[in-house]
Enzyme design. Structure first.
Site, short mmCIF file in Angstrom:
data_model
loop_
_atom_site.label_atom_id
_atom_site.label_comp_id
_atom_site.label_asym_id
_atom_site.label_seq_id
_atom_site.Cartn_x
_atom_site.Cartn_y
_atom_site.Cartn_z
N LYS A 1 3.45 6.24 4.08
CA LYS A 1 3.01 4.91 4.19
C LYS A 1 2.77 4.84 5.50
CE LYS A 1 5.51 3.22 0.17
NZ LYS A 1 6.58 2.54 -0.45
N PRO B 1 0.88 -1.15 -0.03
CA PRO B 1 -0.14 -0.08 -0.02
C PRO B 1 0.85 1.03 -0.02
CG PRO B 1 -0.87 -1.62 1.52
CD PRO B 1 0.56 -2.15 1.08
N GLU B 2 0.66 2.13 -1.10
CA GLU B 2 1.48 3.49 -1.03
C GLU B 2 0.62 4.57 -0.58
OE1 GLU B 2 3.31 3.63 -5.10
OE2 GLU B 2 3.15 1.52 -5.08
#
Length: 373
Positions: A62, A2-3
């Protein structure tokens, strides 16, 4: 992993479903990696948040956090495959029909939260790969970003637009000599940009990922700055829902690598190729992203050619003129050259050393692959 955009989606749902509510029930699964490597334990986490009110949620790249009514606060990182689920809420950024994704409690949960009042909220942090991190940070809620691990990371291009200016970016790029893609991925430089966002930004700015950061022209830096804010702001505003991303984005067409009968091309027919930069696979559109200066792969090719030429010379037999005379006493013996002294390179910051190590490892792997062919 996930960014920035995907994490922003979770923060949106945390603000919608948890902020302003009290955590009446907290269940934990002991995990000496997810909790332990972040310097806490599941029991400490449970004790710190049960019965507390959630007052806010925030993000830097993040990393994201939930701030409690009193310290300590919870700071989290998803790692490669972590996620936070909220029961009966569409927190996932991709659609799934897997029955196990609808189970509650979900598999591989690390903590379960339940709020008081009606309607109550149930949330679960999950991670089957155990690369996520959950930690407690003991500080005032409005100072979380001034403490580790956030203080070691660069500004967030979506949250810190007043910091990530064109001038700031130019100074950052010219202070380092690394492939531009590697610089974007280094969280010590800029927070939140990962593989797909980095590729998207470079595609829209028409810059090849292997080009060195300190060779970009003023015009390229301007384009890079504009593309960075465009991609980050758009993806965050759309809650990372890729189905809503613009049709001309690289994201929608980059997933064909290694799949049979799935060509990697854009709708206009432009071909998508793949190169390894900074140890990560990068999607590139050669017709758009051209190298305008010497880039990482060019340097590697020169080094490999030089090494090959030296090896070839060593294998060639000596000529008569080169052979040692029969009466070796008539020749003044040459001193054997000792090992060359290595000049110590001054590395000013830890992030520069890490970036350099990643780049050198990647270069060595490419050279080895070419020599084996």
């Amino acid at each position: 992993m996930p960014e920035l955009a995907e994490v922003s989606r979770i923060v949106h749902f945390l603000r919608q479903h948890l902020v302003g509510k009290t955590l009446s029930k907290v269940s934990v699964q002991n995990d000496d990696i997810v909790y332990g490597k972040a310097g806490t334990t599941a029991a400490d986490f449970q004790k710190a948040v049960v019965g507390k009110k959630v007052v806010s949620a925030g993000q830097q790249g993040k990393y994201f956090w939930i701030a409690m009514a009193s310290p300590p606060h919870v700071v989290m990182h998803f790692g490669m495959a972590g996620w936070l689920k909220i029961r009966d809420a569409d927190t996932y950024y991709y659609r799934t029909d897997k029955p196990e994704d609808k189970e509650w409690p979900p598999k591989y949960w690390k903590f379960l939260l339940e709020t008081d009042g009606e309607p109550k909220t149930e949330a679960a942090f999950v991670d089957f790969r155990r690369l996520a991190r959950i930690r407690l940070v003991d500080c005032p809620a409005d100072e979380i970003r001034n403490y580790s691990p956030l203080k070691e990371n660069g500004p967030d291009p979506a949250a810190d637009k007043d910091v990530v200016t064109e001038d700031w970016l130019a100074k950052k790029l010219r202070s380092k000599k690394v492939p531009i893609k590697a610089l974007l991925l280094d969280q010590a430089n800029i927070s939140g940009i990962g593989n797909w966002m980095g590729d998207e930004i470079l595609y829209h700015s028409k810059i090849h990922p292997e080009q060195y950061s300190n060779t970009l022209t003023d015009g390229q830096i301007k384009n890079l700055h504009s593309a960075m804010h465009y991609v980050c702001s758009t993806s965050v505003d759309l809650l990372a829902d890729s189905e809503k991303f613009p049709a001309d984005w690289l994201f929608k067409h980059r997933w064909g690598k290694g799949k049979k009968n799935t060509p990697s091309v854009l709708p206009n027919g432009d071909k998508i190729t793949f190169v390894t930069v900074g140890g990560r696979t990068s999607a590139v559109v050669p017709s758009v992203q051209k190298k305008t200066r010497l880039a990482a792969r060019d340097i590697d090719d020169v080094d490999a050619s030089s090494a090959s030429a030296k090896a070839k010379r060593k294998r060639e037999p000596a000529t008569k003129e080169e052979k040692e005379p029969e009466n070796s006493e008539d020749v003044t013996p040459k001193k054997k050259a000792g090992p060359k002294k290595q000049t110590k390179t001054s590395i000013k910051t830890e992030d520069e050393a890490e970036t350099r190590a990643v780049e050198e490892l990647s270069s060595a792997r490419r050279r080895s692959a070419r020599l084996r062919k």
